[in-house]
Enzyme design. Structure first.
Site, mmCIF file in Angstrom:
data_model
loop_
_atom_site.group_PDB
_atom_site.id
_atom_site.type_symbol
_atom_site.label_atom_id
_atom_site.label_comp_id
_atom_site.label_asym_id
_atom_site.label_seq_id
_atom_site.Cartn_x
_atom_site.Cartn_y
_atom_site.Cartn_z
ATOM 1 N N CYS A 115 74.398 90.545 16.202
ATOM 2 C CA CYS A 115 74.680 90.233 17.604
ATOM 3 C C CYS A 115 75.732 89.126 17.764
ATOM 4 C CB CYS A 115 73.406 89.848 18.333
ATOM 5 S SG CYS A 115 72.217 91.196 18.397
ATOM 6 N N HIS A 253 76.035 86.155 24.855
ATOM 7 C CA HIS A 253 75.532 87.422 24.316
ATOM 8 C C HIS A 253 74.368 87.877 25.194
ATOM 9 C CE1 HIS A 253 73.784 90.466 21.922
ATOM 10 N NE2 HIS A 253 72.768 89.732 21.513
ATOM 11 N N ASN A 283 70.805 95.202 25.316
ATOM 12 C CA ASN A 283 71.469 94.420 24.271
ATOM 13 C C ASN A 283 72.352 95.370 23.454
ATOM 14 O OD1 ASN A 283 72.204 92.948 22.029
ATOM 15 N ND2 ASN A 283 70.146 92.176 21.592
HETATM 16 N N1 ACO Z 1 56.035 97.414 27.011
HETATM 17 C C1 ACO Z 1 54.783 96.960 27.291
HETATM 18 N N2 ACO Z 1 54.134 96.081 26.512
HETATM 19 C C2 ACO Z 1 54.782 95.623 25.418
HETATM 20 C C3 ACO Z 1 56.075 96.046 25.072
HETATM 21 C C4 ACO Z 1 56.693 96.981 25.908
HETATM 22 N N3 ACO Z 1 57.923 97.444 25.671
HETATM 23 N N4 ACO Z 1 56.443 95.418 23.932
HETATM 24 C C5 ACO Z 1 55.419 94.615 23.582
HETATM 25 N N5 ACO Z 1 54.411 94.758 24.480
HETATM 26 C C6 ACO Z 1 53.122 94.078 24.492
HETATM 27 C C7 ACO Z 1 52.717 93.590 23.132
HETATM 28 O O1 ACO Z 1 52.090 94.612 22.400
HETATM 29 C C8 ACO Z 1 51.779 92.475 23.485
HETATM 30 O O2 ACO Z 1 50.527 93.020 23.805
HETATM 31 P P1 ACO Z 1 49.171 92.285 23.353
HETATM 32 O O3 ACO Z 1 49.207 90.959 24.060
HETATM 33 O O4 ACO Z 1 48.121 93.197 23.859
HETATM 34 O O5 ACO Z 1 49.258 92.161 21.874
HETATM 35 C C9 ACO Z 1 52.379 91.895 24.760
HETATM 36 O O6 ACO Z 1 53.249 92.906 25.277
HETATM 37 C C10 ACO Z 1 53.150 90.627 24.541
HETATM 38 O O7 ACO Z 1 54.015 90.808 23.428
HETATM 39 P P2 ACO Z 1 55.011 89.698 22.989
HETATM 40 O O8 ACO Z 1 55.797 90.174 21.802
HETATM 41 O O9 ACO Z 1 54.313 88.402 22.860
HETATM 42 O O10 ACO Z 1 55.943 89.633 24.269
HETATM 43 P P3 ACO Z 1 57.033 88.597 24.640
HETATM 44 O O11 ACO Z 1 56.744 87.956 25.917
HETATM 45 O O12 ACO Z 1 57.389 87.706 23.480
HETATM 46 O O13 ACO Z 1 58.275 89.548 24.907
HETATM 47 C C11 ACO Z 1 60.273 90.208 23.800
HETATM 48 C C12 ACO Z 1 58.766 90.363 23.860
HETATM 49 C C13 ACO Z 1 60.862 90.716 25.108
HETATM 50 C C14 ACO Z 1 60.808 91.058 22.649
HETATM 51 C C15 ACO Z 1 60.617 88.736 23.599
HETATM 52 O O14 ACO Z 1 59.891 88.194 22.532
HETATM 53 C C16 ACO Z 1 62.064 88.526 23.342
HETATM 54 O O15 ACO Z 1 62.873 88.737 24.199
HETATM 55 N N6 ACO Z 1 62.433 88.045 22.153
HETATM 56 C C17 ACO Z 1 63.785 87.871 21.801
HETATM 57 C C18 ACO Z 1 64.164 89.037 21.043
HETATM 58 C C19 ACO Z 1 65.541 89.551 21.366
HETATM 59 O O16 ACO Z 1 66.115 89.372 22.414
HETATM 60 N N7 ACO Z 1 66.055 90.234 20.388
HETATM 61 C C20 ACO Z 1 67.292 90.855 20.516
HETATM 62 C C21 ACO Z 1 68.033 90.701 19.280
HETATM 63 S S1 ACO Z 1 68.268 89.035 18.879
HETATM 64 C C22 ACO Z 1 69.426 88.555 19.866
HETATM 65 O O17 ACO Z 1 70.254 89.317 20.232
HETATM 66 C C23 ACO Z 1 69.398 87.125 20.245
#
Ligand code: ACO
Length: 326
Positions: A115, A253, A283
């Site tokens: 990224c 980004h 993304n």
């Molecule tokens: N739809 C519904 N529920 C979901 C989904 C989905 N797509 N994905 C995960 N869940 C659930 C999980 O299973 C979990 O359930 P549980 O509590 O019963 O176990 C719950 O949602 C919470 O999951 P978390 O992973 O804690 O959710 P979080 O609030 O952290 O959000 C996310 C997840 C959006 C991926 C976040 O962590 C994030 O944005 N991280 C950064 C990652 C990123 O942007 N990566 C891109 C590449 S890196 C970059 O470019 C910088």
């Protein structure tokens, strides 16, 4: 005093025709538009058609950038393509773009920083141009991340999209300082390979001999992102003497709106200066910054003379910033 600067002459972008909404994804995995919008800000993403490759997207973006710059393909002597989704393991996607554009001179190569790829590619091209070794560069970010996704994994498949964006940069002798100083003013790149397992693809020719799928510890990535992003932007401020108030446009980004908002808030950058396209594109990894630049140019926000701050963070981890006077 005059100095050689890499000046942005034009930009362009290309998005595949097919749009996939959050509701479309909710038909594939257990998720909802509400969850995706609330956690990421993403509403839709573009998905490449069967047979539509990264180099095809890159060529379309490059052609748009050349037209915008008023530069012909044969005036380009450097092509850097940032991608993690090359058409083939080799040759480089950049050489395919070069051939499609009818260029047979100069150098073309790919750069892989996930990224952060576009910021790394911009910094690399800037070093070539300001050394005097090359004259005009196409810097392209192009991805078909849809091909790396495990479409049964709701924690990753909702986040990414396909697309490409490009800038044309030209080495120009710039005299004078202050607002008259144009082009790439500073770049700062960082990496820390200890974080490999937090965001990676579980395949490759040297390990599994397969392409593999994207795997991510989303919470861990989120935890590191804001600190890394703001650190490297502060490096850019220290190097140039500019502050958050001097910035006309912040073009981060586009990974997640919550990461963008938290970074802008920590830096003290006003929300109206932040360019957001993650809602429409998801993304797109290395393509996200040039796609966002193209959107902000097209609607008249970014104009000549504006001070534009770019940043990215991604797999590796890698992260970087660039400050550009348009
Ligand atoms: N739809 C519904 N529920 C979901 C989904 C989905 N797509 N994905 C995960 N869940 C659930 C999980 O299973 C979990 O359930 P549980 O509590 O019963 O176990 C719950 O949602 C919470 O999951 P978390 O992973 O804690 O959710 P979080 O609030 O952290 O959000 C996310 C997840 C959006 C991926 C976040 O962590 C994030 O944005 N991280 C950064 C990652 C990123 O942007 N990566 C891109 C590449 S890196 C970059 O470019 C910088």
């Amino acid at each position: 005093m005059s100095r050689l600067r890499s000046v942005v002459c034009g930009g362009g972008a290309y998005l595949p025709e097919r749009i996939m909404t959050n509701s479309d994804i909710a038909g594939l995995v257990e998720t909802s538009d509400e969850w995706i919008v609330q956690r990421t800000g993403i509403r839709a993403r573009h998905i490449a058609a069967d047979g539509e490759t990264t180099s095809m997207l890159a060529v379309r973006a490059a052609q748009a950038a050349l037209a915008d710059a008023g530069v012909s393909a044969d005036e380009i002597d450097l092509i850097v393509v940032a991608t993690s989704t090359p058409d083939y393991t080799f040759p480089a996607t950049a050489t395919q773009v070069q051939a499609e554009l009818g260029i047979t001179h100069g150098a073309a190569f790919d750069l892989q920083a996930v990224c952060s790829g576009f910021v790394f590619a911009l910094a690399t091209a800037d070093k070539f141009l300001t050394s005097g070794s090359h004259r005009r560069a196409l810097v392209i970010g192009a991805e078909t991340f849809s091909r790396l996704l495990d479409w049964s994994d709701r924690t990753t498949c909702v986040l990414f999209g396909d697309g490409a964006g490009a800038l044309v940069l030209e080495a120009q002798e710039i005299s004078g300082g202050g607002a008259g100083d144009r082009g790439v003013l500073t770049t700062h790149l960082r990496s820390d390979g200890r974080h490999r397992n937090k965001l990676f693809v579980d395949g490759g020719p040297g390990s599994t001999r397969t392409v593999g799928h994207l795997r991510m510890e989303g919470r861990e990535v989120f935890r590191h992102a804001v600190g890394m992003i703001t650190d490297v932007i502060e490096d850019a401020f220290r190097a140039t003497g500019f502050t958050a108030e001097d910035i006309d446009w912040f073009v981060p980004h586009q990974a997640n709106k919550r990461i963008i908002d938290a970074s802008a808030q920590k830096l003290g950058i006003a929300p109206e200066k932040v360019v957001i396209t993650v809602d429409q594109h998801g993304n797109t990894s290395a393509a996200s910054i040039p796609l966002a630049l193209a959107a902000a140019r097209a609607d008249g926000r970014i104009k000549r003379g504006d001070l534009v701050l770019l940043e990215a963070m991604g797999g590796g981890f890698t992260w970087g910033s660039a400050l550009v006077r348009w």
